[in-house]
Structure formats: C-alpha cells, structure tokens
Design a protein around this motif. Structure first.
Motif, short mmCIF file in Angstrom:
data_model
loop_
_atom_site.label_atom_id
_atom_site.label_comp_id
_atom_site.label_asym_id
_atom_site.label_seq_id
_atom_site.Cartn_x
_atom_site.Cartn_y
_atom_site.Cartn_z
N LEU A 4 6.17 2.52 10.45
CA LEU A 4 5.18 2.47 9.32
C LEU A 4 5.81 1.52 8.20
N PRO A 5 4.62 0.48 7.85
CA PRO A 5 5.14 -0.19 6.76
C PRO A 5 5.77 0.08 5.51
N GLU A 6 6.79 -0.41 4.89
CA GLU A 6 7.08 -0.13 3.88
C GLU A 6 6.68 -0.92 2.67
N PHE A 7 6.60 -0.36 1.47
CA PHE A 7 6.05 -1.00 0.51
C PHE A 7 6.41 -0.08 -0.89
N ASP A 8 6.26 -0.68 -1.90
CA ASP A 8 6.52 -0.10 -3.23
C ASP A 8 5.29 0.46 -3.75
N PRO A 9 4.98 1.52 -3.89
CA PRO A 9 3.59 2.00 -4.50
C PRO A 9 3.69 1.39 -6.01
N ALA A 10 4.74 1.20 -6.68
CA ALA A 10 4.45 0.62 -8.11
C ALA A 10 3.98 -0.84 -8.12
N ASP A 11 4.14 -1.61 -7.00
CA ASP A 11 3.78 -3.02 -6.88
C ASP A 11 2.62 -3.15 -6.60
N ALA A 12 1.50 -3.19 -7.44
CA ALA A 12 0.09 -3.15 -7.05
C ALA A 12 -0.24 -4.49 -6.33
N ALA A 13 0.22 -5.35 -6.53
CA ALA A 13 -0.11 -6.82 -5.84
C ALA A 13 0.21 -6.53 -4.27
N ALA A 14 1.28 -6.16 -4.03
CA ALA A 14 1.83 -6.21 -2.64
C ALA A 14 0.81 -4.82 -1.86
N GLY A 15 0.62 -3.87 -2.78
CA GLY A 15 -0.21 -2.66 -2.23
C GLY A 15 -1.59 -3.08 -1.78
N ALA A 128 4.46 11.31 4.27
CA ALA A 128 5.04 10.42 3.26
C ALA A 128 4.43 9.33 2.79
N PHE A 129 4.14 8.56 4.07
CA PHE A 129 3.46 7.34 4.01
C PHE A 129 1.97 7.30 3.32
N PHE A 130 1.19 8.46 3.60
CA PHE A 130 -0.17 8.65 3.23
C PHE A 130 0.18 9.08 1.63
N GLN A 131 1.01 10.00 1.43
CA GLN A 131 1.42 10.24 -0.06
C GLN A 131 1.62 8.86 -0.81
N ALA A 132 2.20 8.02 -0.27
CA ALA A 132 2.55 6.71 -1.11
C ALA A 132 1.39 5.95 -1.24
N VAL A 133 0.68 5.77 -0.04
CA VAL A 133 -0.51 5.05 -0.41
C VAL A 133 -1.51 5.53 -1.51
N GLN A 134 -1.65 6.91 -1.47
CA GLN A 134 -2.39 7.64 -2.30
C GLN A 134 -1.79 7.19 -3.72
N ALA A 135 -0.57 7.27 -3.96
CA ALA A 135 0.05 7.02 -5.27
C ALA A 135 -0.21 5.61 -5.52
N LEU A 136 -0.02 4.65 -4.59
CA LEU A 136 -0.38 3.17 -4.86
C LEU A 136 -1.96 2.87 -5.61
N VAL A 137 -2.78 3.65 -4.96
CA VAL A 137 -4.44 3.48 -5.47
C VAL A 137 -4.47 3.93 -6.64
N ILE A 138 -3.78 5.28 -6.73
CA ILE A 138 -3.66 5.60 -8.21
C ILE A 138 -3.19 4.83 -9.27
N ASN A 139 -2.19 4.10 -8.79
CA ASN A 139 -1.45 3.33 -9.84
C ASN A 139 -1.93 2.14 -9.97
N MET A 140 -2.96 1.55 -8.97
CA MET A 140 -3.36 0.44 -9.20
C MET A 140 -4.83 0.42 -10.25
N HIS A 141 -5.30 1.74 -10.23
CA HIS A 141 -6.63 1.90 -10.80
C HIS A 141 -6.36 2.81 -12.23
#
Length: 601
Positions: A4-15, A128-141
């Motif tokens: 699964l791809p790794e990413f920082d949910p707090a990094d909106a640009a990379a997200g 965990a990946f799903f939760q991280a993507v969900q957190a990413l979207v919330i952080n972005m918006h």
C-alpha cells in the motif's frame, strides 16, 4: 502482501496527488488486486472447488477470466461453514492463504443477523490505509491550519488507540478509560462531562452514527444539572463506580472546583428550547462528524435542530466486510453525500438492481440462488443513475460476497465512480406481494414528518418498523419516539390524533403500487403508528448490546425482526394510531372497486 502506498495524512499536497492517482488508475488497480487475490488464494479449500483446473503458469488474464466464469456469487451462509471450521481450530488455508488472526462480528442491526467474518493482519493494514486517506481528506478540507486544531468531542464506545493506525495522534476530550468503560451509562456520562469541562477547546463534535450522537444529546438533556454540580464542586458523582474511569476523571478533569464554568453551562442548558445547543455549548465546533446516510438520514432534522447551523460531515462508508468508501467532499450537505470506493482496498463488482430484479425480490424476498447468472459489472463500468448491490472480494477469504448494501451512482471522480448509499438490500418489509425497501420506508417517513409533525412542532427522536402477521391479514407497524421541538419534552400519547392518522396515510401513499393494490384488496390492513415513551430506543440499544452488538457499531434497525427486540418496544407503547383511508390506487378506483376488492354498485 500487496503493498500500500505510504503518505503523510497531514501533507495535503502529497495527499491530493495520492487521491488523483488512486481515482485515475482505478481500472488497473482493480485488475492487479484481483490477480493478486486469485494467485495467493487459488489453492485454498474454498476457491479450489471452482478453480482446481487452472493450468500451471496461467496468465493474469486467464486467472481473472476463470474467476469471473467459475466462482459463484456467495452469501453469508456460503461462508459460515468455513468460518465455523476456522473458529474450531482448523487451518486458515481452508479459506485464506494468510493466517486468520481474528473474526469480526457484525452489529446485526442492519440485516437482522450477527455475522462472524474472517480478518487478517493485512486487512488491519488496509483499514489503516483507509483511515489515513479519510484523515487526509478531512485535513485537506477542514484542518488546513494544523496550528488552530482543537479537540474533538466524539462519543465513542470502543478502544481507538492513542494513535490512529496511520500514526496520527488521537486528540479527544474523553480519556481512554471512559471509552473502555463496560457500563454504557457511566461511559456516556463521563464522556459528556469531559466535553463540557473542555468546551472552550472543542472544535468538532460527533459520534460514529447519527443515532448515537442524538442519544448523547438526549442523555445530556437529562443529566446536565448533575454534571454542572460535579464541575462546580470538583467532585464526581458517587454512582460512577468503575474504578479506572473514576480515577481518570477525578485526577485529570475535576482536580479543582470551577463554579464559573458551571454557571456558563447552566446559562446555556437552562434556555428552552434546545435549538442550537451544540453550537451554544461548544461555540468553537466547526462541524458535526457522524454518518447521516442510509438509515441514519431519519435523524437529520433533529440533528439540524440541535446543531443550529453547524455543518455535518459524513466522512465514510464502511461495512464489516471491508472499509472502502471515502467522502471526497466532506462539506457537501447530507442529501448530496457520495462515497468513492478506494480501488486498492478490495475487488468490487456490482449487480444492477433493475425493475425485473425488484419483481423477483417481491416473489422470493431476495435474489434467488442463481444470482451468478445476473451480469456483474466492474467498479469502473457502472452507469450514472443506476442502482447496484455491492459484491466484494477480499484477501481475507471473501469471494464475490454479497454485502447487501445498495448504491446509486451519482457521478465520477476521474475514473472512479461516486456512490450514494441508499440502504440495505435485505432490510425489507413484505406481507403480501409488495416489497418495501429501506430507502422507500425512509422516504415515506421523511415525507410524513415534514408534512404533519414538524409544522406542529414535533420531531422524530427514533423510528423502526415491523411487519405484523400475528393476525391475518397482516399490517405494518411503525414505532416512533417523538420530541417537541418547542420544549424538547419527549412526547407520549398527547400528540394530536388527526396529525398521527395523517402520518399513517402519508406513509401509505408513499409506498409502491403493489402495496396500494394489496390494501385495496384487503390483504393488508391499515398501517399503524405506535408512539413510544421516552427512552424506548435507548432501551432497544441496550437490548442489542446485551446480545453482543458493539455499542460503537449500533444503528437503530430500520425494521425489527427479533421478537425479543419487539417486546422491548411493546412494553413502552403510549399511543396507537391507524390510517383512516385507503391509499390511492387508480386502477381500482377507475373500475369502481372498493377496499374489499368488490365492484361498487
């Protein structure tokens, strides 16, 4: 393991880049994922029955073609014998190549049956990946400025970990001891108490499902005076006896008396009605985070009243089988909420629900055993505006498994479809030849609520239905708990009888033509609404929890199937009301046929 791809949910640009890749490459991701699942699991006891003749070194295309041609659509009864064998100690490879590390128990409130489904460590990583993507979207918006993020007051009843599985810290108002407390009343009291103590720091509120958050606000309405006394004195009520919880609250949240804070809260809670109470108690709350789609949509009016304009965020679609759906536009209003199924979580297929299928459902109370003959389409091949039942294949041993959830395709984001969750396929009311789906029932209730309850100052505090055939002909019963929007007093039987009878008639008018014909033939008696005493739906939740349902998973069932659950409500009935007229039926009326099916003279 499929990486699964790794990413920082707090990094909106990379997200954003990750979401663009996932949604653009959906077809390729789905093909690769299915190939991996087949390659790893073709030798399992379950799949070997259907794929035993695969030649060595078969190509990826051959594997996928053989899977789609030979593996039938399955339901829980197909999976259950294998799960039971694993639970009894047999090796996991009878169903899955990876070791099954735990079994997930569904709530049983959607389809009426609790299910045990296999899961593995890898599935935890996918969630965990799903939760991280969900957190990413919330952080972005909603949390672009991380320095201004406050605390969340979420009503939770299961251990979330002190960090999310993606590594993000969880910062909530409630101590973990409150979330873990086995006594739901003590847990609810202390979670709300902590939310009040930290009201100035809260920037978001919510609960897993809308009904759980409404239940929390109702609980607060009954107990705010005692909570304010605790805050004023710095002493926790003596009836909080769970020792870890008591220690946590007294040592971390009630160290000193705070009369000024208690006065602030009293000022808001004493004001009637409670419209906007969420905004008044937690003025920094920017949104209410809770699922408001499907059966939870019935709670939108009362949530809107409590929220006082606070936006809703319905962040995800998840089921026990997998956690695949993210709301990419979390600030959309509830009626517009759609979910994108992440194409690297599971392999998704869809059975279109057509008019012919619905007639079949009326005859068989569900798709027949030959569902495999119905054409399934892949994720990227669904069509806008059409309705589908979700079929999933996972690494954990579910193959072409019917989830039972119905979706309507609302659009696309890049190559990935967006789905509006309509409800459950297997939550149906049926007495004669008619079929009332969950979606149909909720629309009918919403119409009656808007036309007859809200104009008189009432709101629904809870609703469920039952198809009663104890006396023939049978009839539908709706159990409603009502609230006065003016005083927030929970109503019993003192509501206007004409209004309730009009509610009965409106609900019937919203049902399908088959229901109307059955009423005119006399094969279904008039619909009944039974108004319940305050606390009836709390008692229903307690009943399901006592039977093993997780409090965090609980959703008020749209339809009651358990006789024991029915008795919980029957004991709390305060008033009974019936439809006083037949629903319209142009075919019968044009021929001069009355309610008994006889021609009028």
């Amino acid at each position: 393991m499929a990486s699964l791809p790794e990413f920082d949910p707090a990094d909106a640009a990379a997200g954003r880049g990750l979401i663009e890749r996932l949604t653009t490459d959906a077809a390729a991701l789905q093909r690769d994922l299915l190939t991996q699942i087949i390659t790893r699991n073709a030798h399992t006891g379950y799949l070997r029955r259907f794929l035993g003749g695969l030649p060595p070194g078969a190509s990826a295309d051959d594997l996928r073609e053989a899977f789609k041609k030979s593996v039938p659509v399955s339901g829980y009864e197909d999976v259950k014998p294998y799960v039971d064998r694993v639970a009894a100690g047999e090796p996991s490879d009878i169903v899955c190549s990876e070791r099954i590390t735990h079994l997930l128990r569904s709530s049983g409130t959607s389809g009426g049956q609790q299910k045990l489904l296999p899961s593995t460590e890898e599935e935890i990583d996918r969630k965990a990946f799903f939760q991280a993507v969900q957190a990413l979207v919330i952080n972005m918006h909603l949390h672009a400025d991380k320095d201004k993020c406050g605390k969340g007051m979420y009503l939770m009843f299961a251990f979330p970990g002190d960090r999310t599985l993606s590594g993000l810290p969880v910062q909530c108002t409630s101590p973990i001891e409150a979330i873990l407390c086995p006594d739901s009343k003590q847990s609810m009291y202390c979670q709300l108490l902590c939310g009040l103590v930290q009201r100035r720091d809260v920037d978001r509120v919510g609960g897993t499902f809308a009904n759980s958050f409404v239940r929390g606000i109702n609980f607060l309405e009954c107990n705010w005076k005692e909570m304010c006394d605790n805050i004023r004195s710095g002493h926790l009520s003596d009836w909080i006896t769970h020792e870890p919880l008591r220690v946590a609250i007294t040592e971390r949240y009630l160290q000193v008396p705070d009369p000024a804070l208690a006065d602030e809260i009293v000022l808001e809670c004493a004001r009637k009605p409670w419209d906007g109470i969420v905004r008044r108690l937690w003025p920094g709350a920017r949104y209410i985070r809770t699922v408001v789609t499907g059966s939870m949509s019935q709670y939108i009016p009362i949530l809107e009243s409590y929220g006082g304009g606070t936006p809703f965020v319905s962040p995800l679609y998840a089921c026990t089988e997998c956690a695949p759906g993210v709301n990419l536009k979390p600030l959309d209003p509830p009626s517009c909420v759609s979910y994108a199924l992440l194409p690297n979580i599971a392999y998704f297929e869809f059975a279109e629900i057509t008019h012919a299928d619905e007639e079949k459902v009326q005859r068989t109370n569900g798709f027949d055993d030959n569902l495999v003959e119905i054409k399934l389409v892949d994720l990227v091949d669904v069509k806008i505006g059409r309705r589908y039942e979700l079929i999933v294949t996972t690494f954990a041993g579910l193959y072409r498994y019917r989830v039972g959830d119905i979706f309507t395709v609302s659009g696309f984001y890049n190559a990935t479809p967006l789905f509006h969750f309509s409800g459950r396929h297997d939550v149906l009311l049926s007495i004669d030849y008619e079929k009332i789906s969950e979606e149909d029932l909720l629309k009918a209730i919403s119409q009656a609520d808007a036309l007859h309850l809200r104009p008189l100052g009432y709101m629904l505090g809870g609703s469920t239905a039952y198809a009663d055939i104890s006396v023939l002909p049978g009839h539908y019963i709706l159990f409603w708990e009502l609230v006065s929007s003016a005083s927030r007093n929970h109503m019993a039987s003192d509501i206007d009888r004409t209004a309730m009878e009009n509610c009965c008639s409106t609900v019937e008018e919203c049902f399908d033509e088959m229901y109307h014909k059955s009423r005119h033939r006399g094969s279904i008696r008039p619909l009944e609404i039974r108004v319940l005493k305050h606390g009836a739906f709390d008692a229903l939740m307690d009943f399901f929890i006592s039977r093993g349902t997780s409090a965090s998973q609980y959703k008020t069932p749209t339809a009651i199937r358990s006789v024991e659950a029915l008795m919980v409500l029957e004991e709390r009935v305060a008033g009974r009301f019936f439809s006083q007229q037949n629903p319209s039926c142009p075919l019968y009326e044009s021929r001069g046929i009355d309610a008994t099916g006889l021609v009028r003279t």
